[in-house]
Write a protein that holds these residues in place. Structure first.
Motif, PDB file in Angstrom:
ATOM      1  N   ASP A  10       0.821  -1.207   0.000  1.00 25.20           N
ATOM      2  CA  ASP A  10       0.000   0.000   0.000  1.00 25.20           C
ATOM      3  C   ASP A  10       0.852   1.252   0.000  1.00 25.20           C
ATOM      4  OD1 ASP A  10      -2.131  -1.621  -0.001  1.00 25.20           O
ATOM      5  OD2 ASP A  10      -2.694  -1.307   2.090  1.00 25.20           O
ATOM      6  N   SER A  13       1.936   1.726  -3.442  1.00 22.45           N
ATOM      7  CA  SER A  13       0.821   2.187  -4.277  1.00 22.45           C
ATOM      8  C   SER A  13       0.578   3.682  -4.101  1.00 22.45           C
ATOM      9  CB  SER A  13      -0.457   1.437  -3.893  1.00 22.45           C
ATOM     10  OG  SER A  13      -0.314   0.077  -4.209  1.00 22.45           O
ATOM     11  N   ALA A  14       0.713   4.112  -2.863  1.00 26.95           N
ATOM     12  CA  ALA A  14       0.378   5.501  -2.553  1.00 26.95           C
ATOM     13  C   ALA A  14       1.315   6.504  -3.219  1.00 26.95           C
ATOM     14  CB  ALA A  14       0.378   5.701  -1.046  1.00 26.95           C
ATOM     15  N   VAL A  16       3.335   5.809  -5.986  1.00 29.40           N
ATOM     16  CA  VAL A  16       3.833   5.332  -7.277  1.00 29.40           C
ATOM     17  C   VAL A  16       3.871   6.426  -8.341  1.00 29.40           C
ATOM     18  CG1 VAL A  16       1.702   4.564  -8.366  1.00 29.40           C
ATOM     19  CG2 VAL A  16       3.803   3.271  -8.711  1.00 29.40           C
ATOM     20  N   ASN A  17       3.024   7.417  -8.182  1.00 31.10           N
ATOM     21  CA  ASN A  17       2.993   8.452  -9.204  1.00 31.10           C
ATOM     22  C   ASN A  17       4.178   9.410  -9.150  1.00 31.10           C
ATOM     23  OD1 ASN A  17       0.749   7.846 -10.789  1.00 31.10           O
ATOM     24  ND2 ASN A  17      -0.612   8.531  -9.150  1.00 31.10           N
ATOM     25  N   LYS A  24       9.149   2.927 -11.169  1.00 30.06           N
ATOM     26  CA  LYS A  24       7.806   2.437 -11.479  1.00 30.06           C
ATOM     27  C   LYS A  24       7.847   1.001 -11.955  1.00 30.06           C
ATOM     28  CE  LYS A  24       5.355   6.676 -12.486  1.00 30.06           C
ATOM     29  NZ  LYS A  24       5.222   7.684 -13.534  1.00 30.06           N
ATOM     30  N   ARG A  25       8.859   0.728 -12.752  1.00 30.76           N
ATOM     31  CA  ARG A  25       9.014  -0.654 -13.215  1.00 30.76           C
ATOM     32  C   ARG A  25       9.166  -1.590 -12.036  1.00 30.76           C
ATOM     33  NH1 ARG A  25      13.341  -0.904 -17.986  1.00 30.76           N
ATOM     34  NH2 ARG A  25      12.080   0.010 -19.639  1.00 30.76           N
ATOM     35  N   ALA A  27       8.259  -1.078  -8.978  1.00 34.22           N
ATOM     36  CA  ALA A  27       6.999  -1.137  -8.237  1.00 34.22           C
ATOM     37  C   ALA A  27       6.020  -2.077  -8.927  1.00 34.22           C
ATOM     38  CB  ALA A  27       6.402   0.263  -8.124  1.00 34.22           C
ATOM     39  N   ARG A  28       5.958  -1.956 -10.231  1.00 32.11           N
ATOM     40  CA  ARG A  28       5.006  -2.778 -10.968  1.00 32.11           C
ATOM     41  C   ARG A  28       5.303  -4.261 -10.814  1.00 32.11           C
ATOM     42  NH1 ARG A  28       4.728  -4.287 -16.010  1.00 32.11           N
ATOM     43  NH2 ARG A  28       6.529  -3.086 -16.651  1.00 32.11           N
ATOM     44  N   LEU A  31       4.528  -5.342  -7.205  1.00 29.15           N
ATOM     45  CA  LEU A  31       3.103  -5.451  -6.897  1.00 29.15           C
ATOM     46  C   LEU A  31       2.458  -6.610  -7.645  1.00 29.15           C
ATOM     47  CD1 LEU A  31       2.111  -1.684  -6.881  1.00 29.15           C
ATOM     48  CD2 LEU A  31       2.370  -3.196  -4.919  1.00 29.15           C
ATOM     49  N   ALA A  32       2.968  -6.858  -8.849  1.00 26.93           N
ATOM     50  CA  ALA A  32       2.381  -7.931  -9.646  1.00 26.93           C
ATOM     51  C   ALA A  32       2.627  -9.291  -9.017  1.00 26.93           C
ATOM     52  CB  ALA A  32       2.932  -7.906 -11.061  1.00 26.93           C
TER      53      ALA A  32
ATOM     54  N   GLU B 115      -6.746   5.963  -2.608  1.00 24.23           N
ATOM     55  CA  GLU B 115      -5.430   6.003  -3.233  1.00 24.23           C
ATOM     56  C   GLU B 115      -5.386   6.929  -4.439  1.00 24.23           C
ATOM     57  OE1 GLU B 115      -4.474   1.410  -1.999  1.00 24.23           O
ATOM     58  OE2 GLU B 115      -4.338   1.986  -4.093  1.00 24.23           O
ATOM     59  N   TRP B 217      -1.632  -3.342 -10.219  1.00 25.96           N
ATOM     60  CA  TRP B 217      -0.379  -3.984 -10.643  1.00 25.96           C
ATOM     61  C   TRP B 217       0.202  -3.316 -11.878  1.00 25.96           C
ATOM     62  CZ3 TRP B 217      -4.847  -6.887  -9.669  1.00 25.96           C
ATOM     63  CH2 TRP B 217      -4.906  -7.404  -8.363  1.00 25.96           C
ATOM     64  N   MET B 218      -0.558  -2.509 -12.490  1.00 30.07           N
ATOM     65  CA  MET B 218      -0.111  -1.664 -13.585  1.00 30.07           C
ATOM     66  C   MET B 218       0.337  -2.387 -14.849  1.00 30.07           C
ATOM     67  SD  MET B 218       1.657   1.588 -11.886  1.00 30.07           S
ATOM     68  CE  MET B 218       3.159   0.820 -11.336  1.00 30.07           C
ATOM     69  N   ARG B 230      -4.684   4.370 -11.223  1.00 32.98           N
ATOM     70  CA  ARG B 230      -4.726   2.976 -10.804  1.00 32.98           C
ATOM     71  C   ARG B 230      -5.953   2.722  -9.937  1.00 32.98           C
ATOM     72  NH1 ARG B 230      -1.269   1.792  -7.415  1.00 32.98           N
ATOM     73  NH2 ARG B 230      -1.123   3.994  -6.886  1.00 32.98           N
ATOM     74  N   ARG B 232      -8.389  -0.326  -7.839  1.00 36.33           N
ATOM     75  CA  ARG B 232      -8.475  -1.688  -7.311  1.00 36.33           C
ATOM     76  C   ARG B 232      -9.423  -2.472  -8.188  1.00 36.33           C
ATOM     77  NH1 ARG B 232      -5.446  -3.209  -2.533  1.00 36.33           N
ATOM     78  NH2 ARG B 232      -4.349  -1.260  -2.167  1.00 36.33           N
TER      79      ARG B 232
END
Lengths: 289, 289
Positions: A10, A13-14, A16-17, A24-25, A27-28, A31-32, B115, B217-218, B230, B232
């Motif tokens: 989380d 996610s918060a 990521v921008n 970002k890669r 993070a992606r 998270l995936a 988020e 997960w982007m 993003r 949920r």
DNA sequence: GAATATATGAAATTTTTATAACATAAACGG
DNA sequence: CCGTTTATGTTATAAAAATTTCATATATTC
């Protein structure tokens, strides 16, 4: 201090921008395949995110960890905790200044679902389960997207699912063939559409079972409908929200999926195979030199 | 082939009786904090089980693993499968599951909105306000309905709003004309679609501003997207929910409506007039007897 | 109770992993 | 466009982890 049991995912996610490209890669990828990738070595993690190991290290350093082992330890602790209380974690939501409207939307979903008659969901599920009956779906100007959503789900689960044409002429051509066996599903919320109400009347007259999705004030179509779902749509904005309707649609879809699961699963597998076949054909269609 | 998804824990439980004293200790510690302890180093694992590292190594060797890293890899794979494979998702067949699912849907909306970066909403509103830029919208298999929802709203508020064709051929014909001025809005959630990711790549290459709506997960498309929302989407059911995405779309739509209010109102009035005219024409088109 | 087999641990070694130091590339502000 | 800052990657080095070797303890069998 760290009273909030923030899940690392989380936290990522918060923010990521505000991340760089490589971050970002990372993070992606994380998270995936959360949290498994994080438990591999940095090198492996980095390879999967297609960045270098130090970039990953800097990334986790930014998150406030003392190093990669520290990060992994935190992930392991999360795994430990999630064992004790699986998925029951209270989500403490961060309140943003601009989310006033968000609360309204949330309210739309909440009251719609609170008012939703699960017995009705059951009955309609029963109805939709009968594969001998055809299902004919029609949405209004605004609700056509929700209608499509229902169409999508039903289509995946059973045969004889159609969407009624939007143009009057074509629709008339279709309605003429409908009968006692057939189900007509209509969507109509305020700024109610005369053509939909008329369609309901005609369908009803021909003996169709009519299922109506409408708002709390109920379209006139409800007078002839066999089953009526009512959703909240009103917000403080000039536009109505479709979230409530959507929530009902998804609930019905899930209910149907549960009932038809034994048939749906093989069906989906076959669909998947066909899809692959169709794509294959597309690539091999090029004539040889 | 590997029909039985053998959980390592079960294999250990099955043979725990034929183990030596130290091995039982190891087994007990591992099962108690499964699988987290196994993801620590051998040394740490051994210390917790109060045995030596080589004993642990021999233990996992007996289980058939090629070494400690191999063992950990297997544990990580288990984590991956248990969390992500939709077919392994626990299916709760409870009668009252309807309400429970309702809470989940509510949760989807709540956390999506919590988020949601309102600054990003602002930026995209700004972007969409520029009527010189064209907006080209494309959704995926499941998300096409949400894409339509956005399309509907934008269409009401401004000109130069288009939806990109679903078929590759037609889409290619359209993409060729896109340039720096144009905005491409894409929807892509898991079971990410290759054609959408490619569309994003091409659009980005052509200098378009790319706005992406994806899940937590982007999609890979996020690598080239200018702005990424993003939502949920995950629930306990095998189907993802679109409520979160929809909530974002409605928030953006409202934000845009507020900004363009002075232009949107007259526009809507004119549209309404035309609509009435068109309907009139339809009824009077019947030639007199 | 020896003789043998088996299990375990301590220390040494090899391998892998994490990180630091430096170099290069990309993004940014004027 | 330039110089500057920031991000990222490469290489080198330190740390740690995994594994082997060998010594010792424990159990087992006759």
């Amino acid at each position: 201090m760290d009273a909030a049991p923030t899940v690392i995912a989380d936290r990522i996610s918060a923010i990521v921008n505000s991340m760089t490209r490589s971050e970002k890669r990372i993070a992606r990828v994380l998270l995936a395949r959360y949290p498994a990738v994080g438990l591999e070595s940095v090198t492996e993690f980095a390879k999967q995110a297609e960045v270098s190991a130090p970039t990953v290290l800097r990334f986790i350093a930014k998150l406030g960890f003392g190093g990669y082992p520290d990060f992994r330890r935190a992930l392991r602790e999360e795994i430990d905790e999630s064992q004790l209380n699986p998925l029951t974690k209270p989500r403490i939501e961060n309140i943003d200044a601009g989310t006033e409207y968000g609360n309204e939307l949330l309210g739309v979903v909440r009251s719609t679902l609170a008012e939703l008659d699960m017995g009705l969901v059951e009955k309609v599920t029963e109805l939709f389960s009968d594969e001998r009956r055809s299902i004919n779906i029609l949405g209004g100007d605004l609700t056509t997207t929700v209608a499509s959503h229902l169409f999508f789900h039903l289509r995946k689960m059973r045969r004889l699912v159609f969407s009624l044409p939007a143009t009057i002429q074509e629709r008339a051509d279709r309605i003429v063939d409908l009968g006692k066996r057939d189900i007509v599903v209509l969507f109509d919320i305020r700024r109610y559409q005369a053509d939909i109400i008329k369609t309901a009347r005609i369908a009803s007259q021909k003996g169709c079972t009519v299922v109506l999705f409408t708002d709390q004030w109920m379209s006139e179509a409800s007078e002839v409908a066999t089953h009526v779902f009512r959703a909240r749509v009103g917000t403080s904005s000039p536009w109505d929200s479709l979230l409530g309707l959507n929530a009902i649609v998804e609930t019905v879809a899930l209910s149907l999926d549960r009932r038809l699961w034994s048939m749906v699963r093989p069906r989906l597998e076959v669909m998947e195979r066909y899809k692959v076949d169709l794509l294959d054909q597309e690539t091999t269609s090029t004539p040889p030199e």
